[in-house]
Design a protein around this motif. Structure first.
Motif, PDB file in Angstrom:
ATOM      1  N   GLU A 140      25.000  16.141  19.646  1.00 54.71           N
ATOM      2  CA  GLU A 140      23.923  17.629  19.491  1.00 54.71           C
ATOM      3  C   GLU A 140      22.201  17.265  19.801  1.00 54.71           C
ATOM      4  O   GLU A 140      21.355  18.003  19.982  1.00 54.71           O
ATOM      5  CB  GLU A 140      23.804  18.736  18.363  1.00 54.71           C
ATOM      6  N   GLU A 141      22.320  16.085  18.757  1.00 50.98           N
ATOM      7  CA  GLU A 141      20.939  15.213  18.738  1.00 50.98           C
ATOM      8  C   GLU A 141      20.749  14.911  19.904  1.00 50.98           C
ATOM      9  O   GLU A 141      19.420  14.686  20.487  1.00 50.98           O
ATOM     10  CB  GLU A 141      20.858  14.535  17.630  1.00 50.98           C
ATOM     11  N   SER A 144      19.854  17.392  22.393  1.00 55.42           N
ATOM     12  CA  SER A 144      18.702  18.664  22.371  1.00 55.42           C
ATOM     13  C   SER A 144      17.385  18.181  23.304  1.00 55.42           C
ATOM     14  O   SER A 144      16.158  19.420  23.182  1.00 55.42           O
ATOM     15  CB  SER A 144      18.145  18.523  20.739  1.00 55.42           C
ATOM     16  N   GLU A 150      21.752  24.884  26.065  1.00 52.83           N
ATOM     17  CA  GLU A 150      21.863  25.292  25.161  1.00 52.83           C
ATOM     18  C   GLU A 150      22.598  24.909  23.830  1.00 52.83           C
ATOM     19  O   GLU A 150      23.134  24.078  24.569  1.00 52.83           O
ATOM     20  CB  GLU A 150      22.137  26.376  25.572  1.00 52.83           C
ATOM     21  N   LYS A 151      22.555  25.915  23.243  1.00 54.87           N
ATOM     22  CA  LYS A 151      22.850  24.800  21.310  1.00 54.87           C
ATOM     23  C   LYS A 151      24.448  24.846  22.063  1.00 54.87           C
ATOM     24  O   LYS A 151      25.438  24.130  21.162  1.00 54.87           O
ATOM     25  CB  LYS A 151      22.619  25.403  20.390  1.00 54.87           C
ATOM     26  N   GLU A 152      25.244  26.066  22.163  1.00 61.38           N
ATOM     27  CA  GLU A 152      26.198  26.299  21.957  1.00 61.38           C
ATOM     28  C   GLU A 152      26.848  25.545  23.080  1.00 61.38           C
ATOM     29  O   GLU A 152      27.972  25.177  23.024  1.00 61.38           O
ATOM     30  CB  GLU A 152      26.858  27.536  22.194  1.00 61.38           C
ATOM     31  N   ALA A 154      25.975  22.583  23.674  1.00 63.44           N
ATOM     32  CA  ALA A 154      25.774  21.464  23.133  1.00 63.44           C
ATOM     33  C   ALA A 154      27.207  20.745  22.633  1.00 63.44           C
ATOM     34  O   ALA A 154      27.607  20.063  22.358  1.00 63.44           O
ATOM     35  CB  ALA A 154      24.524  21.135  22.812  1.00 63.44           C
ATOM     36  N   ARG A 155      27.555  21.837  21.451  1.00 55.81           N
ATOM     37  CA  ARG A 155      28.396  21.815  20.599  1.00 55.81           C
ATOM     38  C   ARG A 155      29.764  21.563  21.654  1.00 55.81           C
ATOM     39  O   ARG A 155      30.418  21.086  20.964  1.00 55.81           O
ATOM     40  CB  ARG A 155      28.072  23.516  19.414  1.00 55.81           C
TER      41      ARG A 155
END
Length: 214
Positions: A140-141, A144, A150-152, A154-155
């Motif tokens: 995730e880093e 980033s 988007e964050k989701e 990346a997860r």
């Protein structure tokens, strides 16, 4: 590094310990003095002056790796408050370029040491295993800095990558074993065939930047 005679003796000892040439050690000593402000040790805040690291998404992990006692070969866990020049060379030696005259045994040792350093960056709690959470945090880093992910997403990417890695490990487990994370031996298997030797290196001639894991 002391008088010319003691310096040459010290340099010879460092050549033997790190594998760097005397010219490389002198170059890195100038870099060390530049980073430390001509002090005998470097602290984490000294790395704030490295332009290449400023925008690196895993900047904190790279800096932490320089003070990780496992990488300094001083203890199985914990962080040093500061490092001296020999410590600095020890860390930089993980990024030493592959030499053309290395035999198979030396190449394998070099590869293993580079991967051990990388494993320690993932294994943030020093328990000898990389958990899904530790792996996800790193991925995730890394993602980033990409404004298009988007964050989701990346997860999800991190989960998928970890599950793929876990499948390598689970395939080697006994029926009664419980999967608890990736060990270093597992990590070696996962990275088998991946060209880590040329990806982890330092640009010695560039005094303004340190290139890590591009």
């Amino acid at each position: 590094m002391g008088s010319s005679q003691s310096m040459s003796e010290e340099v010879r000892e460092l050549v033997s310990k790190t594998g760097f040439s005397s010219d490389q050690i002198e170059q890195l000593h100038r870099r060390f003095k530049q980073l430390s402000g001509n002090q005998l040790t470097i602290r984490k805040e000294n790395f704030n002056n490295i332009p290449d690291l400023e925008l690196n998404p895993i900047r904190s992990k790279i800096i932490r790796a320089f003070f990780d006692n496992r990488n300094l070969r001083k203890a199985p866990n914990g962080l040093a408050d500061e490092i001296n020049f020999e410590d600095f060379l020890t860390i930089m030696s993980y990024f030493r370029p592959i030499e053309t005259n290395m035999d198979e045994e030396q190449l394998e040792h070099c590869r293993k040491e580079k991967l051990r350093f990388l494993f320690h960056m993932y294994d943030s709690d020093s328990d000898g295993r990389i958990t899904l959470e530790e792996y996800r945090n790193v991925v995730e880093e890394l993602l980033s800095g990409n404004p298009h992910i988007e964050k989701e997403s990346a997860r999800s990417i991190a989960d998928g990558a970890m599950m793929e890695a876990a499948s390598v490990c689970v395939g080697q487990m006994q029926p009664d074993q419980v999967y608890e994370g990736i060990t270093f031996d597992d990590f070696l298997k996962i990275w088998q065939g991946i060209d880590i030797e040329t990806k982890m290196h330092v640009r010695f001639l560039n005094m303004e930047t340190i290139a890590l894991c591009h």
